[in-house]
Design a protein around this motif. Structure first.
Motif, short mmCIF file in Angstrom:
data_model
loop_
_atom_site.label_atom_id
_atom_site.label_comp_id
_atom_site.label_asym_id
_atom_site.label_seq_id
_atom_site.Cartn_x
_atom_site.Cartn_y
_atom_site.Cartn_z
N GLU A 17 0.96 -1.08 -0.03
CA GLU A 17 0.14 -0.16 0.24
C GLU A 17 0.80 1.26 0.04
OE1 GLU A 17 -2.40 2.92 -0.24
OE2 GLU A 17 -3.45 0.73 -0.09
N HIS A 21 -2.25 4.74 5.11
CA HIS A 21 -3.45 4.48 5.49
C HIS A 21 -4.15 3.36 4.67
CE1 HIS A 21 -2.89 7.64 8.41
NE2 HIS A 21 -3.89 7.14 9.14
N LEU A 22 -5.10 2.47 4.93
CA LEU A 22 -5.71 1.53 4.24
C LEU A 22 -6.94 2.68 3.55
CD1 LEU A 22 -8.18 0.21 5.64
CD2 LEU A 22 -6.61 -1.18 6.65
N GLY A 23 -7.60 1.87 2.67
CA GLY A 23 -8.92 2.81 2.51
C GLY A 23 -9.15 3.17 0.82
N TYR A 27 -9.93 6.82 1.35
CA TYR A 27 -9.04 7.54 2.04
C TYR A 27 -8.31 8.72 1.16
CZ TYR A 27 -4.47 8.70 4.30
OH TYR A 27 -3.47 9.56 4.84
N GLU A 64 -14.37 4.71 5.41
CA GLU A 64 -12.89 4.64 5.65
C GLU A 64 -12.84 3.57 7.02
OE1 GLU A 64 -8.71 6.88 6.62
OE2 GLU A 64 -10.75 8.02 6.10
N ALA A 65 -13.61 4.36 7.95
CA ALA A 65 -13.53 3.53 9.26
C ALA A 65 -14.31 2.13 9.02
CB ALA A 65 -14.49 4.47 10.41
N GLU A 68 -11.31 -0.03 8.04
CA GLU A 68 -10.29 -0.16 9.12
C GLU A 68 -10.59 -1.12 10.12
OE1 GLU A 68 -7.24 1.28 9.40
OE2 GLU A 68 -7.20 3.00 8.20
N TYR A 69 -11.89 -1.07 10.31
CA TYR A 69 -12.82 -2.10 11.30
C TYR A 69 -12.42 -3.48 10.68
CZ TYR A 69 -16.38 -4.87 13.60
OH TYR A 69 -17.01 -5.90 14.19
N ALA A 71 -10.24 -4.56 8.47
CA ALA A 71 -8.75 -5.17 8.32
C ALA A 71 -8.41 -5.67 9.94
CB ALA A 71 -8.05 -4.01 7.94
N ASP A 72 -8.87 -4.77 10.78
CA ASP A 72 -8.57 -5.31 12.13
C ASP A 72 -9.20 -6.59 12.52
OD1 ASP A 72 -6.72 -3.43 12.59
OD2 ASP A 72 -8.27 -1.80 13.35
N ARG A 77 -4.37 -6.56 8.80
CA ARG A 77 -3.35 -5.32 8.73
C ARG A 77 -1.88 -5.99 8.91
NH1 ARG A 77 -4.50 -0.22 9.81
NH2 ARG A 77 -6.42 -0.69 10.60
#
Length: 351
Positions: A17, A21-23, A27, A64-65, A68-69, A71-72, A77
């Protein structure tokens, strides 16, 4: 794809990437009013429904959030190498491997793999109109919608927005609210606009979706097949497409009463030939007293103005380029078997 690889116990993979940040596009694009034009319930992973979308059409920040959620939650990640820009990909015939060259922290890195998947997407590289003479001579503020400069002050400024695509119809109404002294929209091709049926998701709905996920899944299916039916009506020339055509014409006629101005905003192409856009405040914003729509081609950019092909000069303090992305251009050099360039292979069309 990474989630499915994990499900198959295939964890020997790396995601490269270039951002911190990812997205991806969610993003990069942080302009005012940025949101999705696909209903939230559909614009999400089928294996990870989200009962807590704030609106029927999700905003950029919460998409985007959400990514992220995910990915975790799915342990993605740890496989991502951020701030790593791929500069070259080539197939090594003698080793039967892909060699990927990347740059990170000023250093060159090499990765070797049996399989290479390009997940760059079509909305990753901003398309600047570099062929316009004088674009580098402009002395005011200037940015692209995909590289938004949040420090720009629009208060009492003369603003030019170039483009009338999916980003522009979200940006223009928001910029208008920032107390601009003049807002000039440069239009090359007018889009067909349909109403944006949007509203906040109620707490009752959120609790319902969380308690009974099958309800949200059912709604997702209804939205999907409704959209597919509309698309198929254009592809296979079903008569129902004429109903859609008349509805969008009625929407334009209902909101724009001035016949001459309405003609300026009416596309010359049949509904479905290009992307149909959704908005509730595009037409109303364009009819404000201090908003001007220019349909003549931009001939050049000067230090403090834009000159069009009819020799009219428009003084501006800020230029926003809402000119889309380099969709047809392969974002990175990729050489396949026998040194075959993917860029050359897809030069005329990526289909």
């Amino acid at each position: 794809m990474a989630v499915k690889l994990n499900e198959l116990d295939q964890d020997n993979y790396i995601l490269l990437e270039r951002r911190s940040h990812l997205g991806g596009t969610w993003y990069d694009n942080q302009y005012p009013g940025c949101s999705c034009d696909i209903p939230s319930t559909l614009y999400s992973f089928s294996f990870e429904p989200n009962p807590n979308w704030s609106h029927f059409f999700a905003r950029q920040a919460e998409i985007e959030a959400y990514l992220e959620y995910c990915a975790d939650k799915y342990h993605i990640r740890q496989h991502i190498q951020f701030e790593t820009t791929v500069i070259d990909c080539k197939w090594l015939d003698d080793r039967q491997l892909w060699q990927v060259t990347a740059q990170s922290n000023g250093q060159e890195k090499y990765f070797f793999s049996r399989t290479l998947v390009s997940g760059c997407g079509g909305l990753s590289n901003a398309s600047f109109p570099t062929t316009i003479p004088g674009i580098d001579s402009f002395e005011g503020e200037m940015c692209h919608s995909a590289q938004w400069n949040a420090k720009i002050d629009f208060n009492k400024k003369r603003v030019a927005v170039v483009g009338t695509g999916a980003s522009a119809i979200q940006i223009v109404p928001e910029i208008y609210k920032m107390n601009t002294s003049q807002l000039i929209v440069f239009q090359r091709t007018p889009p067909w606009i349909i109403p944006r049926i949007d509203r906040q998701t109620t707490q009752w709905e959120k609790r319902l979706f969380a308690r009974f996920p099958s309800v949200q899944k059912l709604i997702r299916g209804v939205i999907y097949w409704a959209a597919e039916t509309a698309v198929l009506s254009f592809v296979y020339r079903w008569p129902i497409r004429y109903i859609f055509q008349e509805l969008v014409k009625f929407n334009l006629e209902r909101q724009v009463k001035d016949e001459a101005f309405r003609k300026k905003l009416t596309p010359t192409w049949e509904l479905g030939c290009k992307r149909v856009l959704i908005s509730n405040d595009w037409y109303s914003t364009l009819q404000k007293q201090n908003v001007t729509v220019v349909i003549d081609q931009i001939r050049e950019v000067k230090q403090h103005s834009i000159v069009t092909s009819d020799n009219v000069e428009y003084s501006v303090d800020i230029i926003i380029w809402a000119t889309g992305f380099q969709v047809q251009k392969i974002p990175l050099p990729m050489m396949g078997i026998n040194g075959c360039s993917l860029h050359e292979q897809w030069r005329e069309s990526i289909q």
